[in-house]
Design a protein around this motif. Sequence first.
Motif, PDB file in Angstrom:
ATOM      1  N   ALA A 154       7.234   7.219 -11.573  1.00 19.87           N
ATOM      2  CA  ALA A 154       6.139   6.829 -11.767  1.00 19.87           C
ATOM      3  C   ALA A 154       5.134   7.770 -12.649  1.00 19.87           C
ATOM      4  O   ALA A 154       4.444   7.351 -13.049  1.00 19.87           O
ATOM      5  CB  ALA A 154       5.772   6.432 -10.002  1.00 19.87           C
ATOM      6  N   VAL A 155       4.862   8.968 -12.039  1.00 17.75           N
ATOM      7  CA  VAL A 155       3.801  10.139 -12.698  1.00 17.75           C
ATOM      8  C   VAL A 155       4.358   9.538 -14.048  1.00 17.75           C
ATOM      9  O   VAL A 155       3.128   9.379 -15.461  1.00 17.75           O
ATOM     10  CB  VAL A 155       4.029  10.709 -12.625  1.00 17.75           C
ATOM     11  CG1 VAL A 155       2.994  11.943 -13.548  1.00 17.75           C
ATOM     12  CG2 VAL A 155       3.264  11.257 -10.578  1.00 17.75           C
ATOM     13  N   ALA A 156       5.609   9.611 -15.051  1.00 22.33           N
ATOM     14  CA  ALA A 156       6.121   9.806 -16.278  1.00 22.33           C
ATOM     15  C   ALA A 156       5.678   8.417 -17.188  1.00 22.33           C
ATOM     16  O   ALA A 156       5.310   8.190 -17.974  1.00 22.33           O
ATOM     17  CB  ALA A 156       7.194   9.743 -16.433  1.00 22.33           C
ATOM     18  N   VAL A 157       5.793   7.464 -16.072  1.00 19.32           N
ATOM     19  CA  VAL A 157       5.331   5.705 -16.959  1.00 19.32           C
ATOM     20  C   VAL A 157       3.928   5.418 -16.651  1.00 19.32           C
ATOM     21  O   VAL A 157       3.375   5.420 -18.795  1.00 19.32           O
ATOM     22  CB  VAL A 157       6.081   4.610 -15.657  1.00 19.32           C
ATOM     23  CG1 VAL A 157       5.386   3.782 -16.218  1.00 19.32           C
ATOM     24  CG2 VAL A 157       7.267   4.446 -16.229  1.00 19.32           C
ATOM     25  N   LEU A 158       3.227   6.847 -16.077  1.00 22.36           N
ATOM     26  CA  LEU A 158       1.985   6.031 -15.934  1.00 22.36           C
ATOM     27  C   LEU A 158       0.793   7.068 -17.540  1.00 22.36           C
ATOM     28  O   LEU A 158      -0.127   6.895 -18.706  1.00 22.36           O
ATOM     29  CB  LEU A 158       1.446   6.770 -14.767  1.00 22.36           C
ATOM     30  CG  LEU A 158       1.051   6.173 -13.897  1.00 22.36           C
ATOM     31  CD1 LEU A 158       0.752   6.435 -12.598  1.00 22.36           C
ATOM     32  CD2 LEU A 158       0.258   4.780 -13.801  1.00 22.36           C
ATOM     33  N   ALA A 159       2.143   8.169 -17.478  1.00 20.83           N
ATOM     34  CA  ALA A 159       1.586   9.381 -18.552  1.00 20.83           C
ATOM     35  C   ALA A 159       1.790   8.486 -20.027  1.00 20.83           C
ATOM     36  O   ALA A 159       1.503   8.890 -20.566  1.00 20.83           O
ATOM     37  CB  ALA A 159       2.578  11.120 -18.239  1.00 20.83           C
ATOM     38  N   LEU A 160       3.128   8.141 -19.876  1.00 17.55           N
ATOM     39  CA  LEU A 160       3.774   7.338 -21.364  1.00 17.55           C
ATOM     40  C   LEU A 160       2.305   6.115 -21.404  1.00 17.55           C
ATOM     41  O   LEU A 160       1.542   5.983 -22.561  1.00 17.55           O
ATOM     42  CB  LEU A 160       4.977   6.031 -20.540  1.00 17.55           C
ATOM     43  CG  LEU A 160       6.091   7.747 -21.163  1.00 17.55           C
ATOM     44  CD1 LEU A 160       7.818   7.259 -20.518  1.00 17.55           C
ATOM     45  CD2 LEU A 160       6.244   8.610 -22.130  1.00 17.55           C
ATOM     46  N   LEU A 161       2.260   5.368 -20.617  1.00 13.27           N
ATOM     47  CA  LEU A 161       1.355   3.887 -20.606  1.00 13.27           C
ATOM     48  C   LEU A 161      -0.214   4.821 -21.511  1.00 13.27           C
ATOM     49  O   LEU A 161      -0.803   4.323 -22.276  1.00 13.27           O
ATOM     50  CB  LEU A 161       0.938   3.353 -19.331  1.00 13.27           C
ATOM     51  CG  LEU A 161       2.350   3.009 -18.727  1.00 13.27           C
ATOM     52  CD1 LEU A 161       1.659   1.653 -17.258  1.00 13.27           C
ATOM     53  CD2 LEU A 161       1.922   1.562 -20.148  1.00 13.27           C
TER      54      LEU A 161
END
Length: 374
Positions: free
Chosen positions: A167-174
């Motif tokens: 989830a942290v990775a997805v938020l960082a990518l967004l």
Amino acid sequence: MILLAATAVALLWANSPLGTSYRAIRDFQLGPHFLHLDLSIGEWAKDGLLALFFFVAGLELKREVVVGELSRFKQAVLPVVAAIGGMIVPALLVLAIAWGQPGIERGWAIPVATDIAFALGVLALAGSNLPSSTRIFLLSLAVVDDLGAILLIAVLFTSDFDLIAAAVAVLALLLYAWLQHRRVRTPWVYVPLAVITWIAVHKAGVHATIAGVALGLLTRVRPDPGEEQAPAVRLEHMLQPWSAALAVPVFALFAAGVEINARSLGEVFTTALPLAVMIGLVAGKTIGIFGASALAVALHVAERPRDTGWRDLAALSLLGGVGFTVSLLISELALTGEASERAKAAVLLASSIASLSAACLLLRRSKVHGARED
């Protein structure tokens, strides 16, 4: 040439009386235990430096899809179809030859990839008189090929999936995508964000190189009015030398140090899986790329590259058998111990055979094209 030098040093070092020092350095662990970042130097090269290589590959793929050769349907179809054929046929050959052997459940993926840097380097050295369309075809094929390999890495080699880290990775990518959309340019934001993304992807259990290609695909490739170059082009020009001269050679230095002797070479030819990997890279890639290309053209769904003949495509298809970087990476991920070493030896031998054979064909074709120009 740097890549070849790094490979030669690795092989000589690993097989010399100083071989124990090579393995001691490769396996030396450093980094904080926090977030499981106490990795060996070999793992830092595999998970960290190769993320830069895949970031550059992601930038190239995004540029080709949006504004390059892959943005036009007729030009895009052939390298895409060729890449798919060049992935399926080697995998099927490995499964057919080594079915039931230990490690085959993931080892079949080893010969699916073409090394972008190595293949383009051979083409530049041996095919100087070939049409520019051949380079674009090979680049597009290799980029699509590597994207397929990246997806395989994500699917086959993800373990102990951490939902919070993902989830942290997805938020960082967004956030990265939003900053690109808002035309933010400062590296003081992007560099920490890229590091956070890499750590989160690594912690999530997904191979960390996926962070590199994801960030590359989210980078803007169309320049704004008054903007000399888009961010993707600037980053590609800035990072390509670091990727080619540092990231990939250092990875090769710690991945290609396979112990080579009469017994180990004999095992490559007498053990089913490494033999299958060799056949998959040399024969499977050639048959898959050329066969899929011929079928696509025969069915009128694609066109041959401009000024490129079937013999040129045959030479390029053989050049696709240079797996090297990504194939070595998958060998390390898919297998362990002696099985991994034998597979890597097979990759090195197959890549050497494919590159030398393709170079001979390309030199011949280059002379033909040079004579036509005269």
